[in-house]
Structure formats: C-alpha cells, structure tokens
Design a protein around this motif. Sequence first.
Motif, PDB file in Angstrom:
ATOM      1  N   ARG A  16     -11.787 -16.413   5.789  1.00  0.00           N
ATOM      2  CA  ARG A  16     -11.506 -15.008   6.055  1.00  0.00           C
ATOM      3  C   ARG A  16     -10.004 -14.696   6.133  1.00  0.00           C
ATOM      4  NH1 ARG A  16     -14.668 -11.305  10.472  1.00  0.00           N
ATOM      5  NH2 ARG A  16     -13.705  -9.336   9.904  1.00  0.00           N
ATOM      6  N   PRO A  17      -9.191 -15.538   6.779  1.00  0.00           N
ATOM      7  CA  PRO A  17      -7.750 -15.224   6.784  1.00  0.00           C
ATOM      8  C   PRO A  17      -7.149 -15.175   5.381  1.00  0.00           C
ATOM      9  CG  PRO A  17      -8.240 -16.913   8.414  1.00  0.00           C
ATOM     10  CD  PRO A  17      -9.490 -16.705   7.613  1.00  0.00           C
ATOM     11  N   VAL A  18      -7.652 -16.022   4.491  1.00  0.00           N
ATOM     12  CA  VAL A  18      -7.175 -16.008   3.100  1.00  0.00           C
ATOM     13  C   VAL A  18      -7.627 -14.716   2.421  1.00  0.00           C
ATOM     14  CG1 VAL A  18      -7.308 -17.159   0.856  1.00  0.00           C
ATOM     15  CG2 VAL A  18      -7.133 -18.518   2.949  1.00  0.00           C
ATOM     16  N   ALA A  19      -8.876 -14.301   2.657  1.00  0.00           N
ATOM     17  CA  ALA A  19      -9.392 -13.047   2.088  1.00  0.00           C
ATOM     18  C   ALA A  19      -8.567 -11.860   2.581  1.00  0.00           C
ATOM     19  CB  ALA A  19     -10.858 -12.869   2.461  1.00  0.00           C
ATOM     20  N   LYS A  20      -8.216 -11.861   3.861  1.00  0.00           N
ATOM     21  CA  LYS A  20      -7.405 -10.784   4.435  1.00  0.00           C
ATOM     22  C   LYS A  20      -6.026 -10.750   3.789  1.00  0.00           C
ATOM     23  CE  LYS A  20      -5.566  -9.198   8.899  1.00  0.00           C
ATOM     24  NZ  LYS A  20      -4.750  -8.247   8.236  1.00  0.00           N
ATOM     25  N   GLU A  21      -5.417 -11.917   3.624  1.00  0.00           N
ATOM     26  CA  GLU A  21      -4.084 -12.002   3.027  1.00  0.00           C
ATOM     27  C   GLU A  21      -4.088 -11.516   1.576  1.00  0.00           C
ATOM     28  OE1 GLU A  21      -0.910 -15.468   1.856  1.00  0.00           O
ATOM     29  OE2 GLU A  21      -2.205 -15.793   3.588  1.00  0.00           O
ATOM     30  N   VAL A  22      -5.085 -11.931   0.809  1.00  0.00           N
ATOM     31  CA  VAL A  22      -5.192 -11.519  -0.598  1.00  0.00           C
ATOM     32  C   VAL A  22      -5.353  -9.998  -0.689  1.00  0.00           C
ATOM     33  CG1 VAL A  22      -6.654 -11.653  -2.654  1.00  0.00           C
ATOM     34  CG2 VAL A  22      -6.075 -13.723  -1.410  1.00  0.00           C
ATOM     35  N   ALA A  23      -6.201  -9.439   0.162  1.00  0.00           N
ATOM     36  CA  ALA A  23      -6.420  -7.990   0.143  1.00  0.00           C
ATOM     37  C   ALA A  23      -5.154  -7.237   0.545  1.00  0.00           C
ATOM     38  CB  ALA A  23      -7.563  -7.626   1.077  1.00  0.00           C
ATOM     39  N   ASP A  24      -4.472  -7.709   1.575  1.00  0.00           N
ATOM     40  CA  ASP A  24      -3.283  -7.018   2.058  1.00  0.00           C
ATOM     41  C   ASP A  24      -2.100  -7.126   1.095  1.00  0.00           C
ATOM     42  OD1 ASP A  24      -4.725  -6.198   4.240  1.00  0.00           O
ATOM     43  OD2 ASP A  24      -3.939  -7.743   5.590  1.00  0.00           O
ATOM     44  N   LYS A  25      -2.159  -8.081   0.160  1.00  0.00           N
ATOM     45  CA  LYS A  25      -1.109  -8.201  -0.865  1.00  0.00           C
ATOM     46  C   LYS A  25      -1.402  -7.315  -2.072  1.00  0.00           C
ATOM     47  CE  LYS A  25       0.864 -12.666   0.150  1.00  0.00           C
ATOM     48  NZ  LYS A  25       1.141 -14.019  -0.333  1.00  0.00           N
ATOM     49  N   GLY A  26      -2.493  -6.558  -2.034  1.00  0.00           N
ATOM     50  CA  GLY A  26      -2.801  -5.626  -3.113  1.00  0.00           C
ATOM     51  C   GLY A  26      -3.426  -6.273  -4.326  1.00  0.00           C
ATOM     52  N   ARG A  27      -4.187  -7.349  -4.135  1.00  0.00           N
ATOM     53  CA  ARG A  27      -4.786  -8.045  -5.269  1.00  0.00           C
ATOM     54  C   ARG A  27      -6.281  -7.802  -5.374  1.00  0.00           C
ATOM     55  NH1 ARG A  27      -2.425 -13.961  -5.103  1.00  0.00           N
ATOM     56  NH2 ARG A  27      -2.851 -13.906  -7.305  1.00  0.00           N
ATOM     57  N   ILE A  28      -6.802  -6.862  -4.574  1.00  0.00           N
ATOM     58  CA  ILE A  28      -8.236  -6.548  -4.615  1.00  0.00           C
ATOM     59  C   ILE A  28      -8.415  -5.039  -4.758  1.00  0.00           C
ATOM     60  CG2 ILE A  28     -10.419  -6.634  -3.358  1.00  0.00           C
ATOM     61  CD1 ILE A  28      -9.461  -9.131  -1.964  1.00  0.00           C
ATOM     62  N   LYS A  29      -9.330  -4.663  -5.663  1.00  0.00           N
ATOM     63  CA  LYS A  29      -9.695  -3.256  -5.836  1.00  0.00           C
ATOM     64  C   LYS A  29     -11.187  -3.115  -5.586  1.00  0.00           C
ATOM     65  CE  LYS A  29      -6.244  -2.077  -9.324  1.00  0.00           C
ATOM     66  NZ  LYS A  29      -6.041  -1.564 -10.688  1.00  0.00           N
ATOM     67  N   VAL A  30     -11.554  -2.010  -4.941  1.00  0.00           N
ATOM     68  CA  VAL A  30     -12.964  -1.678  -4.748  1.00  0.00           C
ATOM     69  C   VAL A  30     -13.199  -0.359  -5.465  1.00  0.00           C
ATOM     70  CG1 VAL A  30     -14.761  -1.097  -3.081  1.00  0.00           C
ATOM     71  CG2 VAL A  30     -13.127  -2.893  -2.547  1.00  0.00           C
ATOM     72  N   ASN A  31     -14.101  -0.374  -6.430  1.00  0.00           N
ATOM     73  CA  ASN A  31     -14.394   0.802  -7.258  1.00  0.00           C
ATOM     74  C   ASN A  31     -13.123   1.376  -7.894  1.00  0.00           C
ATOM     75  OD1 ASN A  31     -17.134   0.596  -6.598  1.00  0.00           O
ATOM     76  ND2 ASN A  31     -16.859   1.819  -4.768  1.00  0.00           N
ATOM     77  N   GLY A  32     -12.224   0.488  -8.328  1.00  0.00           N
ATOM     78  CA  GLY A  32     -11.013   0.904  -9.025  1.00  0.00           C
ATOM     79  C   GLY A  32      -9.879   1.354  -8.125  1.00  0.00           C
ATOM     80  N   ILE A  33     -10.064   1.329  -6.803  1.00  0.00           N
ATOM     81  CA  ILE A  33      -9.046   1.780  -5.860  1.00  0.00           C
ATOM     82  C   ILE A  33      -8.541   0.574  -5.073  1.00  0.00           C
ATOM     83  CG2 ILE A  33      -8.584   3.258  -3.859  1.00  0.00           C
ATOM     84  CD1 ILE A  33     -10.934   5.012  -4.867  1.00  0.00           C
ATOM     85  N   LEU A  34      -7.222   0.457  -4.930  1.00  0.00           N
ATOM     86  CA  LEU A  34      -6.629  -0.632  -4.161  1.00  0.00           C
ATOM     87  C   LEU A  34      -7.231  -0.660  -2.762  1.00  0.00           C
ATOM     88  CD1 LEU A  34      -4.554  -2.543  -5.276  1.00  0.00           C
ATOM     89  CD2 LEU A  34      -2.796  -1.267  -4.084  1.00  0.00           C
ATOM     90  N   ALA A  35      -7.654  -1.850  -2.307  1.00  0.00           N
ATOM     91  CA  ALA A  35      -8.377  -1.952  -1.038  1.00  0.00           C
ATOM     92  C   ALA A  35      -7.617  -2.799  -0.029  1.00  0.00           C
ATOM     93  CB  ALA A  35      -9.748  -2.558  -1.279  1.00  0.00           C
TER      94      ALA A  35
END
Length: 88
Positions: A16-35
């Motif tokens: 989970r900490p890795v998932a949080k870090e990846v998301a907070d670095k702007g590398r994940i989009k949900v439905n085309g929107i930065l998440a």
Amino acid sequence: MRLDKYLKVSRIIKRRPVAKEVADKGRIKVNGILAKSSTDLKINDQIEVRFGNKLLTVRVLEMKDSTKKEDAAKMYEIISETRIEENA
C-alpha cells in the motif's frame, strides 16, 4: 474503496505505501483523470497505472476488503498492457 487500498488488495501493486507513492507522483489515472491515493473507486472504473516503461489499463470488476492470492485477479479485468518506448 480508496485507490491505494484497491491496488494492494487486488495485488496490482504489492504494498500500500508503494501504491500511495505511485498515485501521488501522478502515475495513475482513473477514468482518464489524474488520481490521488485517496480517490474513491467504483465498479466499472477504468484504472491506468504507469510502471516505468509499461502502461497497464484495468477495469474494476469487484471490491473486497481482503482476498486470497488466487481470487485477487478476479477483482479486475486487464484491458491493455502496453510497452512505452523511450525516445533517446
């Protein structure tokens, strides 16, 4: 369910900490929107995760608070998995 928790429970990202870090670095989009890691997911949402030179796109099929390793892959459907070419 929060994005970072879903990524961990579904084992798309192992911790989970890795998932949080990846998301907070702007590398994940949900439905085309930065998440952000706190983004709420719903069934049928489309998640794009960028790992280094790979782009993984999945659709959320179900939500569970915890799951066994064998059942984790049933939580999502892989839409595409493409390699990103680096321009050198």
